[in-house]
Design a protein around this motif. Structure first.
Motif, PDB file in Angstrom:
ATOM      1  N   ARG A   1     -10.797  10.316   7.345  1.00 53.09           N
ATOM      2  CA  ARG A   1      -9.920  11.167   6.598  1.00 53.09           C
ATOM      3  C   ARG A   1     -10.290  12.832   7.162  1.00 53.09           C
TER       4      ARG A   1
ATOM      5  N   ASP B   1      -1.680  17.528  -3.237  1.00 53.87           N
ATOM      6  CA  ASP B   1      -0.284  17.154  -2.534  1.00 53.87           C
ATOM      7  C   ASP B   1       0.234  16.031  -3.729  1.00 53.87           C
TER       8      ASP B   1
ATOM      9  N   ASN C   1      -3.659  12.861  -3.041  1.00 53.65           N
ATOM     10  CA  ASN C   1      -3.351  13.356  -1.718  1.00 53.65           C
ATOM     11  C   ASN C   1      -3.557  14.760  -1.841  1.00 53.65           C
TER      12      ASN C   1
ATOM     13  N   ARG D   1      -5.510  18.090   0.756  1.00 52.86           N
ATOM     14  CA  ARG D   1      -5.957  18.752   2.188  1.00 52.86           C
ATOM     15  C   ARG D   1      -7.160  19.745   1.524  1.00 52.86           C
TER      16      ARG D   1
ATOM     17  N   LEU E   1      -8.439  15.150   4.610  1.00 50.19           N
ATOM     18  CA  LEU E   1      -7.125  14.995   4.385  1.00 50.19           C
ATOM     19  C   LEU E   1      -6.795  13.470   3.727  1.00 50.19           C
ATOM     20  N   ARG E   2      -6.121  13.416   2.836  1.00 51.57           N
ATOM     21  CA  ARG E   2      -5.735  12.083   2.336  1.00 51.57           C
ATOM     22  C   ARG E   2      -4.182  12.044   1.966  1.00 51.57           C
ATOM     23  N   TRP E   3      -3.415  11.056   2.654  1.00 47.96           N
ATOM     24  CA  TRP E   3      -2.082  11.339   2.182  1.00 47.96           C
ATOM     25  C   TRP E   3      -1.603   9.752   2.154  1.00 47.96           C
TER      26      TRP E   3
ATOM     27  N   PRO F   1       4.215  13.270  -6.275  1.00 49.12           N
ATOM     28  CA  PRO F   1       3.997  14.485  -5.491  1.00 49.12           C
ATOM     29  C   PRO F   1       3.556  15.475  -6.526  1.00 49.12           C
TER      30      PRO F   1
ATOM     31  N   ALA G   1       3.579  13.830   2.106  1.00 45.29           N
ATOM     32  CA  ALA G   1       2.364  13.343   1.935  1.00 45.29           C
ATOM     33  C   ALA G   1       2.340  12.031   1.109  1.00 45.29           C
ATOM     34  N   SER G   2       3.581  11.954   0.302  1.00 47.93           N
ATOM     35  CA  SER G   2       3.666  10.519  -0.567  1.00 47.93           C
ATOM     36  C   SER G   2       4.221   9.390   0.051  1.00 47.93           C
TER      37      SER G   2
ATOM     38  N   GLN H   1       2.237   5.932   5.418  1.00 45.34           N
ATOM     39  CA  GLN H   1       2.020   6.343   6.741  1.00 45.34           C
ATOM     40  C   GLN H   1       1.449   5.147   7.702  1.00 45.34           C
TER      41      GLN H   1
END
Lengths: 262, 262
Positions: A20, A112, A126, A128, A190-192, A217, A257-258, A261
């Motif tokens: 991350r 996020d 989520n 940043r 970061l985490r998403w 979100p 971000a939700s 990925q």
């Protein structure tokens, strides 16, 4: 790691959840510049075991290229404060002692979304987040100070400086200080995406039947501007246009971000 | 100052803009508990001039009255983290050395709006910020640890703990640490209302004709929950109900803060 990034060192290395971590100038500077309140920490004295952490307004830029908006390059952090505040006095004292500046650590964090997993252990946000370290001093050059005031004012609402009574008068300039932090290191985390879940939970029909998992979100939004009593003019276009764009953009980032990925 | 407040001391005294200062338990604890991310700062070593500031999740409560939701009393701050994180190791080391705990300073900040005055000098945010200091240690008592995990999980979404696969299993419990900070001082700073403006600007027809001033309310909002692929059930009522309430409440607070106050 690209060439356009902070060098990894013991100070900024992210030791946990390295996947991350991010050291790119653009990622880090973008997080700082889009965060309304930065959290600035410093050690008030070597006798005090407690550090101080303060909410402040700041923006990254470079006076060497005053009109550049390119975040993918080395930049300084400019922080706004009152002349009487402790951080300004301590920064001035450090310079007066012949030191490089006053050591600061600054964090910027954007949430996020809520990540709601099947078990509390896998719950997360989520987010940043960026952290930058560096030595700060009070800006003495009047041109740089004026430029930094414009930079920080336009952080809040673009084009705001041009649309206010400027330049500030002498008393206003004397009451305000700008701190310039030369950034010595920076990192982001970061985490998403969707929740992680235990394999065991995902194979357990009772767990799946009883508990909901997913992402909520979350973003910063704005209401319609509320005019001061003295206003004769309607809400200006540069403001309503910016708010419309910011509402849409903030929501779009949280929605993106939700998603799952790769 | 009421009896239900932190004692003013050099550590927590707000020196600037004292009329915005507040030392009440309820005000301070409410800001901490409604802030998604706390910024926790500490001094990693006496040789390092830089403090560290980290985003963390935490909530205030008291294990002495485990089901109490009364914020208007002395409370401890519980912070959630991974066992391998530096702050957990340093806190454990402090206790191992026989010290009271590891000194932390924690900030929580909510922005309620942009305050756009006629001149940049009077620009501000409407905000609520709290800072608490104290000594932290890793919670050893398994009952208190379990209670604190529930407290922190339900900070994100009320009733969430009851609606997940609980209790955490042995591996999950061993991978998670809870820090308990005994609060030694606390303070809050709040700003609300319309912009301040210079008398000169308010009497200047050119300034009034050309420049808009007012407040832009700002708050955190939520989208519709996005279900993970495995979900068989619809979005649960405790979640959709809470989000609806939070959206409305967050907006109401920002709108209220935007109005002229006495």
């Amino acid at each position: 790691m690209s060439e356009k990034s902070y060098v990894k060192s013991p100070q900024n290395a992210v030791n946990r959840l390295r996947n991350r971590a991010n050291y790119d100038y653009e990622t880090i500077h973008n997080i700082v510049n889009s965060t309304a309140v930065l959290h600035v920490s410093f050690v008030p004295s070597s006798e005090d075991p407690f550090p101080v952490v303060l909410p402040m307004i700041g923006q990254m830029g470079t006076f060497a290229l005053p009109s550049s908006t390119d975040l993918d390059q080395p930049l300084d952090l400019y922080l706004h404060g009152a002349i009487a505040s402790r951080i300004m006095k301590l920064s001035q004292n450090a310079v007066d002692r012949g030191e490089e500046g006053f050591p600061l650590c600054v964090a910027a964090t954007k949430v996020d979304g809520y990540v709601l997993a099947l078990t509390p252990f896998h719950h997360s946000y989520n987010f940043r987040s960026a952290v930058v370290h560096g030595y700060a001093h009070v800006v003495a050059d009047p041109d740089e100070k004026m430029w930094a005031l414009e930079l920080i004012t336009n952080k809040i609402v673009p084009e705001r400086w041009q649309n206010t009574r400027t330049p500030p008068n002498k008393v206003e300039m004397q009451s305000t200080h700008i701190l310039k932090m030369k950034v010595s290191s920076g990192s982001a985390k970061l985490r998403w995406g969707v929740p992680n879940n235990d394999r065991g939970d995902l194979k357990n029909p009772d767990v799946l039947a009883n508990y909901w998992a997913g992402v909520v979100p979350m973003w910063e939004t704005f209401g319609e501007p509320i005019s001061s009593a003295h206003n004769q003019a309607p809400v200006p276009k540069y403001l309503s246009g910016y708010l419309e764009e910011a509402r849409r953009e903030n929501e779009a980032v949280a929605m993106e971000a939700s998603k799952e990925q790769e």
